[in-house]
Design a protein around this motif. Structure first.
Motif, short mmCIF file in Angstrom:
data_model
loop_
_atom_site.label_atom_id
_atom_site.label_comp_id
_atom_site.label_asym_id
_atom_site.label_seq_id
_atom_site.Cartn_x
_atom_site.Cartn_y
_atom_site.Cartn_z
N TRP A 251 0.55 -1.33 -0.03
CA TRP A 251 -0.06 -0.03 0.09
C TRP A 251 0.90 1.27 -0.07
CZ3 TRP A 251 -4.37 -0.37 -2.22
CH2 TRP A 251 -5.03 -1.59 -1.77
N ARG A 252 1.80 1.09 0.76
CA ARG A 252 2.85 2.37 0.61
C ARG A 252 3.43 2.58 -0.70
NH1 ARG A 252 8.24 2.33 0.28
NH2 ARG A 252 8.34 0.18 0.97
N LEU A 253 3.70 1.51 -1.59
CA LEU A 253 4.19 1.65 -3.07
C LEU A 253 3.01 2.26 -3.99
CD1 LEU A 253 6.44 -1.29 -3.31
CD2 LEU A 253 7.16 1.03 -3.47
N VAL A 254 1.74 1.61 -3.58
CA VAL A 254 0.80 2.32 -4.40
C VAL A 254 0.48 3.51 -4.45
CG1 VAL A 254 -2.03 2.20 -4.54
CG2 VAL A 254 -0.66 -0.10 -4.25
N GLU A 255 0.71 4.16 -3.12
CA GLU A 255 0.57 5.55 -2.81
C GLU A 255 1.77 6.33 -3.60
OE1 GLU A 255 -0.51 8.96 0.54
OE2 GLU A 255 0.46 7.03 1.16
N GLU A 256 2.88 5.89 -3.26
CA GLU A 256 4.19 6.66 -3.71
C GLU A 256 4.24 6.58 -5.13
OE1 GLU A 256 7.47 4.64 -1.75
OE2 GLU A 256 7.10 5.57 0.32
N GLN A 257 4.23 5.63 -5.78
CA GLN A 257 4.37 5.15 -7.31
C GLN A 257 2.96 5.50 -8.16
OE1 GLN A 257 7.24 4.58 -8.88
NE2 GLN A 257 8.39 4.14 -6.93
N ARG A 258 2.06 5.78 -7.51
CA ARG A 258 0.88 6.37 -7.99
C ARG A 258 0.26 5.07 -8.96
NH1 ARG A 258 -2.15 8.94 -5.56
NH2 ARG A 258 -3.36 9.58 -7.40
N ILE A 259 0.20 3.86 -8.41
CA ILE A 259 0.05 2.50 -9.19
C ILE A 259 -1.35 2.68 -9.58
CG2 ILE A 259 -0.23 0.02 -8.74
CD1 ILE A 259 2.49 0.96 -8.69
N THR A 260 -1.47 2.25 -10.89
CA THR A 260 -2.90 2.23 -11.71
C THR A 260 -3.29 0.60 -11.76
OG1 THR A 260 -1.59 2.35 -13.67
CG2 THR A 260 -2.41 4.44 -12.71
N ASN A 261 -2.42 -0.16 -11.90
CA ASN A 261 -3.04 -1.60 -12.00
C ASN A 261 -2.05 -2.71 -11.26
OD1 ASN A 261 -1.05 -3.08 -13.67
ND2 ASN A 261 -1.49 -1.72 -15.27
N MET A 262 -2.69 -3.84 -10.96
CA MET A 262 -1.90 -4.86 -10.50
C MET A 262 -2.52 -6.19 -10.65
SD MET A 262 -2.62 -4.71 -6.10
CE MET A 262 -2.36 -3.14 -6.11
N PHE A 263 -1.96 -7.20 -10.87
CA PHE A 263 -2.55 -8.72 -11.17
C PHE A 263 -2.21 -9.29 -9.74
CE2 PHE A 263 -1.37 -13.11 -11.60
CZ PHE A 263 -2.48 -13.51 -12.18
N THR A 264 -3.41 -10.10 -9.26
CA THR A 264 -3.21 -10.80 -8.11
C THR A 264 -4.16 -11.87 -7.94
OG1 THR A 264 -3.33 -10.70 -5.63
CG2 THR A 264 -4.84 -9.53 -6.72
N VAL A 265 -4.30 -12.69 -7.00
CA VAL A 265 -5.20 -13.73 -6.73
C VAL A 265 -6.11 -13.44 -5.45
CG1 VAL A 265 -3.67 -15.43 -7.57
CG2 VAL A 265 -3.60 -15.01 -5.28
N PRO A 266 -7.33 -14.08 -5.57
CA PRO A 266 -8.31 -13.77 -4.25
C PRO A 266 -7.90 -13.65 -3.16
CG PRO A 266 -9.33 -14.94 -6.19
CD PRO A 266 -7.99 -15.18 -6.49
N VAL A 267 -7.05 -14.48 -2.61
CA VAL A 267 -6.61 -14.71 -1.51
C VAL A 267 -5.52 -13.56 -1.09
CG1 VAL A 267 -4.85 -15.91 0.16
CG2 VAL A 267 -6.38 -17.03 -1.02
N ILE A 268 -4.87 -13.07 -1.94
CA ILE A 268 -3.79 -11.88 -1.80
C ILE A 268 -4.65 -10.48 -1.80
CG2 ILE A 268 -1.87 -10.62 -2.72
CD1 ILE A 268 -1.13 -13.17 -1.39
N LEU A 269 -5.70 -10.50 -2.71
CA LEU A 269 -6.53 -9.44 -2.96
C LEU A 269 -7.30 -9.13 -1.54
CD1 LEU A 269 -7.98 -7.07 -4.22
CD2 LEU A 269 -9.34 -8.70 -5.13
N ASN A 270 -7.75 -10.22 -0.94
CA ASN A 270 -8.60 -10.23 0.41
C ASN A 270 -7.55 -9.57 1.63
OD1 ASN A 270 -10.96 -10.60 1.97
ND2 ASN A 270 -10.08 -12.35 2.66
N ARG A 271 -6.32 -10.15 1.31
CA ARG A 271 -5.51 -9.81 2.56
C ARG A 271 -5.04 -8.18 2.25
NH1 ARG A 271 -0.43 -13.87 2.63
NH2 ARG A 271 0.47 -12.30 3.76
N LEU A 272 -4.94 -7.71 1.24
CA LEU A 272 -4.77 -6.21 0.99
C LEU A 272 -5.94 -5.67 1.40
CD1 LEU A 272 -2.98 -6.45 -2.65
CD2 LEU A 272 -1.88 -5.71 -0.51
N ALA A 273 -7.14 -6.03 0.86
CA ALA A 273 -8.13 -5.14 1.28
C ALA A 273 -8.68 -5.00 2.77
CB ALA A 273 -9.56 -5.81 0.39
N ARG A 274 -8.10 -6.09 3.60
CA ARG A 274 -8.53 -6.17 4.77
C ARG A 274 -7.42 -5.68 6.09
NH1 ARG A 274 -13.19 -8.50 5.85
NH2 ARG A 274 -14.20 -9.97 3.97
#
Length: 531
Positions: A251-274
């Motif tokens: 999440w730090r990199l999403v903000e710093e690098q102004r990330i626009t896309n990423m590829f992931t799997v549901p388990v990791i997406l859930n971990r990120l969102a929670r």
């Protein structure tokens, strides 16, 4: 002469068009497109000088790094075949991949000396071992090769890419097999060119060099496929620092690098969102958060939508079709169940056709369950050196996925089960047969059935039901310990249950649905995912 573009030209053209723009970021370091292209050309020159060329297989065992990124493009440009592995595999498992693929060269990190040794012993064709880090006896340093190639090519100004045909292989995409041995899906230059265009059209339209992509999964598999359209459009790719997944760092990199896309799997997406860090960082730059590889629980999907907004993109696709079967774009994700086709993985990808067929190969109508079959330019060229698997998977002009599902009246696909016993743990495909075969080698084990059960942390995890040999004794810890060095840890069952007998069908087989039913009746299923 070739009849299609060498896939490596995607990097060459981007470097020529956007030489000074940053193409890759990893920790404190960054590389422009021109620098990446020079390094890749230098590696190609050095490998050529050592006798490698078109069709040669290059086994790669490394965690995400600039070198792993470069190794793919070097293999493509050389006309060779990139053979990346899952870094969680044991030395003996990687040795099989080296021998099966016929690898002539291997690139690996110095953190895996046992793997280098095992591959060298098992692979008769192996002529060169390249080490990212400190090389051992008889090995050569990756960086030394790049330096050597810079001199060979006068600063890395490489010659044209190798001439290739549409069906020339460029990537062996290893997928686990139900027989316990992985199969190499042959991906080709022509096929992957279509996949690249299709990803841009269906998953992340309007992508340009102004975008940035966060790499949260291994480049050796799905994230490597996702890398192709990023390079084609000049998108900056940002690798996570460290060797393990870190939600806060992401999440730090999403903000710093102004990330626009990423590829992931549901388990990791859930971990990120929670993770609490999602609320501490600005993620408004996200346009496409692409998830695939397993079904996502509706509750988790809804939570991710609440946290991230309308940026979720789901697709369904296997390695053999390189992710190109369906898409469910952001506009079709809704918090309201009444506005969303809940449970659907989307509609057919552009240029791809889906059919649900019965056991005789006949197409079924809407809302009828059958095997999901697909055809179109994204279908692979077949499995390397596996005519039996090819005969089963590629017949009547269709690729048979082995998954069960149904289409609705509008052509949206719903996956209802798996024809095989495969389960998905943490985004990785796990085939129970592999663990069963190892456990059956233990002298105390007479029979065993391994199956996947729901797991809040991993999506699914394995449980083993064991029948001990007459008079034998064994504990759960002993059997799990027996898997050490014989099987990658993510393939281990997390729990072992001991029964007097396994349920059998009238034909003497052990149907997994009967085992699952018995687990539930005994009350063991509820606690099966506990550590």
């Amino acid at each position: 002469m070739g009849d299609v573009m060498n896939l490596g030209r995607l990097l060459s053209d981007t470097a020529r068009r956007l030489p000074e723009r940053v193409g890759l970021v990893w920790g404190e370091r960054q590389w422009t497109w021109a620098e990446l292209d020079r390094r890749v050309d230098a590696l190609v020159a050095a490998l050529k000088a050592r006798g490698l060329g078109k069709g040669d297989r290059i086994l790669v065992h490394a965690r995400n790094s600039n070198q792993l990124f470069e190794s793919a493009w070097a293999a493509f440009k050389l006309g060779a075949v990139w053979v990346p592995t899952n870094v969680r595999l044991t030395p003996s498992e990687v040795a099989y991949l080296g021998a099966h693929s016929g690898a002539r060269a291997m690139i690996l990190e110095d953190a895996f000396p046992g793997h280098a040794e095992a591959v060298a012993e098992a692979s008769e064709a192996l002529a060169l071992t390249v080490v990212i880090g400190e090389p051992g006896a008889g090995q050569v340093s990756y960086e030394a090769l790049v330096e050597e190639g810079m001199v060979e090519e006068g600063g890395g100004a490489g010659s044209w890419e190798a001439e290739v045909g549409r069906n020339d292989p460029c990537w062996f995409f290893y997928t686990s097999g139900t027989t316990g041995r992985p199969k190499a899906g042959v991906l080709t230059h022509g096929q992957l060119a279509f996949v690249t265009v299709n990803h841009l059209a269906d998953l992340m339209p309007d992508t340009t060099e102004a975008d940035a992509s966060l790499v949260v999964a291994p480049l050796s598999h799905g994230a490597g496929v996702h890398m192709l359209p990023q390079v084609a459009r000049g998108v900056r790719s940002v690798l996570l620092p460290g060797t393990s997944f870190d939600e806060a760092a992401a999440w730090r990199l999403v903000e710093e690098q102004r990330i626009t896309n990423m590829f992931t799997v549901p388990v990791i997406l859930n971990r990120l969102a929670r993770h609490p860090a999602v609320d501490r960082h600005d993620h408004s730059s996200l346009k496409y958060v692409i998830y695939a590889g397993a079904p996502m629980y509706r509750e988790d999907q809804r939570h991710a939508l609440e946290k991230l907004g309308p940026c979720l993109v789901q697709y369904y696709g296997l390695g053999e079709v390189t992710g190109n079967i369906t898409v469910l774009p952001p506009r079709e994700h809704h918090l309201d169940d009444n506005r969303m086709r809940v449970g659907s993985c989307g509609f057919p990808r552009t240029g791809m056709e889906i059919a649900v067929k019965d056991a005789e190969g006949r197409r079924l109508g809407p809302r009828q369950d059958g095997e999901i079959c697909v055809r179109g330019p994204a279908v692979f060229a077949g499995y390397h050196d596996n005519p039996e698997a090819n005969a089963k998977a590629l017949k009547d002009g269709w690729f048979h996925t082995g998954d069960l599902g149904q289409l609705d009246e509008a052509g949206y696909l719903y996956i209802t089960g798996r024809a095989s016993d495969m389960y998905i743990s943490g985004g990785s495909n796990v085939y129970p047969r592999e663990a069963e075969e190892v456990l059956l080698a233990h002298p105390a084990v007479a029979e065993v059935a391994v199956l996947g059960v729901p797991d809040p942390a991993w999506g699914e995890s394995g449980v083993a039901v064991v029948v001990l040999a007459e008079g034998a004794r064994a504990e759960e810890a002993e059997l799990l310990g027996f898997l050490e060095n014989r099987l990658a840890k993510y393939k281990w069952p997390r729990r072992v249950f001991f029964w007097d007998a396994l349920p059998k069908s009238g034909y003497g087989k052990v149907p997994k649905h009967l085992v699952r039913q018995a687990l539930a009746e005994r009350g063991e299923l509820a606690g099966a995912s506990a550590p």
